[in-house]
Design a protein around this motif. Structure first.
Motif, short mmCIF file in Angstrom:
data_model
loop_
_atom_site.label_atom_id
_atom_site.label_comp_id
_atom_site.label_asym_id
_atom_site.label_seq_id
_atom_site.Cartn_x
_atom_site.Cartn_y
_atom_site.Cartn_z
N VAL A 44 0.85 -1.19 0.00
CA VAL A 44 0.00 0.00 0.00
C VAL A 44 0.89 1.25 0.00
CG1 VAL A 44 -1.81 1.26 1.20
CG2 VAL A 44 -1.80 -1.24 1.27
N PRO A 45 1.04 1.87 -1.17
CA PRO A 45 1.90 3.06 -1.22
C PRO A 45 1.21 4.26 -0.55
CG PRO A 45 0.88 2.71 -3.36
CD PRO A 45 0.48 1.55 -2.47
N PRO A 46 1.99 5.11 0.10
CA PRO A 46 1.39 6.32 0.67
C PRO A 46 0.92 7.24 -0.45
CG PRO A 46 3.78 6.34 0.95
CD PRO A 46 3.41 5.02 0.35
N ASN A 47 -0.20 7.91 -0.23
CA ASN A 47 -0.74 8.82 -1.24
C ASN A 47 -1.28 10.08 -0.54
OD1 ASN A 47 -1.53 9.80 -3.70
ND2 ASN A 47 -3.43 8.64 -3.76
N PRO A 48 -0.41 10.82 0.13
CA PRO A 48 -0.89 11.97 0.90
C PRO A 48 -1.11 13.20 0.03
CG PRO A 48 1.47 11.80 1.13
CD PRO A 48 1.02 10.61 0.30
N LEU A 49 -1.92 14.12 0.54
CA LEU A 49 -2.04 15.45 -0.06
C LEU A 49 -0.99 16.33 0.61
CD1 LEU A 49 -5.89 16.00 -0.14
CD2 LEU A 49 -4.39 15.53 -2.06
N GLY A 50 -0.29 17.10 -0.19
CA GLY A 50 0.71 18.00 0.39
C GLY A 50 2.11 17.61 -0.02
N TRP A 51 3.06 17.98 0.83
CA TRP A 51 4.48 17.79 0.52
C TRP A 51 4.91 16.35 0.77
CZ3 TRP A 51 6.87 21.29 -2.24
CH2 TRP A 51 6.40 22.60 -2.21
N VAL A 52 5.62 15.79 -0.20
CA VAL A 52 6.16 14.44 -0.10
C VAL A 52 7.60 14.44 -0.60
CG1 VAL A 52 3.94 13.28 -0.38
CG2 VAL A 52 5.33 13.78 -2.39
N GLU A 53 8.36 13.43 -0.20
CA GLU A 53 9.69 13.23 -0.76
C GLU A 53 9.61 12.01 -1.66
OE1 GLU A 53 12.99 13.23 1.90
OE2 GLU A 53 12.75 15.37 2.26
N GLU A 54 10.14 12.15 -2.86
CA GLU A 54 10.08 11.09 -3.86
C GLU A 54 11.46 10.87 -4.45
OE1 GLU A 54 5.72 12.02 -5.76
OE2 GLU A 54 7.44 13.09 -6.57
N ARG A 55 11.67 9.65 -4.95
CA ARG A 55 12.91 9.29 -5.63
C ARG A 55 12.66 9.31 -7.13
NH1 ARG A 55 17.41 9.16 -3.96
NH2 ARG A 55 17.99 7.08 -4.54
N TRP A 56 13.56 9.92 -7.88
CA TRP A 56 13.49 9.97 -9.33
C TRP A 56 14.87 9.62 -9.89
CZ3 TRP A 56 9.27 11.50 -12.46
CH2 TRP A 56 8.13 11.88 -11.76
N TRP A 57 14.89 8.82 -10.95
CA TRP A 57 16.14 8.41 -11.60
C TRP A 57 16.26 9.16 -12.92
CZ3 TRP A 57 16.57 3.78 -15.21
CH2 TRP A 57 17.90 3.57 -15.60
N HIS A 58 17.37 9.83 -13.14
CA HIS A 58 17.59 10.55 -14.39
C HIS A 58 18.04 9.55 -15.45
CE1 HIS A 58 18.98 14.59 -16.31
NE2 HIS A 58 18.10 13.93 -17.05
N ALA A 59 17.08 8.75 -15.91
CA ALA A 59 17.34 7.62 -16.80
C ALA A 59 17.86 8.06 -18.18
CB ALA A 59 16.07 6.79 -16.97
N ARG A 60 17.35 9.16 -18.70
CA ARG A 60 17.77 9.62 -20.03
C ARG A 60 18.69 10.83 -19.92
NH1 ARG A 60 12.49 8.18 -20.23
NH2 ARG A 60 12.01 6.41 -21.57
N GLY A 61 19.48 10.83 -18.87
CA GLY A 61 20.42 11.92 -18.62
C GLY A 61 21.66 11.36 -17.97
N CYS A 62 22.02 11.91 -16.84
CA CYS A 62 23.28 11.56 -16.17
C CYS A 62 23.21 10.25 -15.39
CB CYS A 62 23.71 12.70 -15.26
SG CYS A 62 22.54 13.02 -13.92
N GLY A 63 22.01 9.70 -15.17
CA GLY A 63 21.88 8.44 -14.44
C GLY A 63 21.82 8.60 -12.93
N ALA A 64 21.81 9.82 -12.44
CA ALA A 64 21.79 10.05 -10.99
C ALA A 64 20.41 9.77 -10.41
CB ALA A 64 22.18 11.49 -10.68
N TRP A 65 20.40 9.30 -9.16
CA TRP A 65 19.17 9.20 -8.39
C TRP A 65 19.00 10.49 -7.60
CZ3 TRP A 65 15.14 5.97 -8.32
CH2 TRP A 65 15.28 4.74 -8.98
N LEU A 66 17.80 11.07 -7.67
CA LEU A 66 17.51 12.32 -7.00
C LEU A 66 16.36 12.12 -6.02
CD1 LEU A 66 17.49 14.63 -10.15
CD2 LEU A 66 19.42 14.11 -8.67
N THR A 67 16.36 12.92 -4.98
CA THR A 67 15.24 12.97 -4.04
C THR A 67 14.60 14.34 -4.19
OG1 THR A 67 16.33 11.47 -2.51
CG2 THR A 67 14.53 12.80 -1.63
N LEU A 68 13.32 14.35 -4.54
CA LEU A 68 12.58 15.60 -4.74
C LEU A 68 11.61 15.81 -3.59
CD1 LEU A 68 13.47 14.91 -7.68
CD2 LEU A 68 11.34 15.92 -8.41
N ARG A 69 11.45 17.04 -3.18
CA ARG A 69 10.36 17.43 -2.27
C ARG A 69 9.34 18.12 -3.14
NH1 ARG A 69 8.56 18.40 2.76
NH2 ARG A 69 7.93 20.51 3.30
#
Length: 84
Positions: A44-69
């Motif tokens: 059960v993934p969290p699905n809150p309203l408001g600010w969250v921190e997420e992981r994104w992978w720059h797959a078609r770029g530098c390949g870095a993993w980023l954490t976004l707020r």
């Protein structure tokens, strides 16, 4: 479309990135949870309203993993960090 400011490549559209899921707390010890709690944590993934921190992978770029707020209603991105 989200515009993500990669610390290495600059501003890029979300089409260059792959969503990696929520930035979660460390995995709990399954022995310390009931079976129902463990299944919920796994499925059960969290699905809150408001600010969250997420992981994104720059797959078609530098390949870095980023954490976004990111705000889930407005999609405003307040912070981008490399790694966790």
């Amino acid at each position: 479309m989200l515009l993500i400011d990669c610390p290495f490549c600059g501003k890029r559209t979300e089409s260059e990135f792959a969503y990696g899921g929520p930035a979660l707390a460390p995995r709990p010890d399954p022995a310390a949870l009931t079976d129902a709690e463990w299944v919920d944590w796994l499925t059960v993934p969290p699905n809150p309203l408001g600010w969250v921190e997420e992981r994104w992978w720059h797959a078609r770029g530098c390949g870095a993993w980023l954490t976004l707020r990111r705000h889930t209603v407005t999609h405003e991105i307040a912070e981008v960090r490399h790694g966790r």
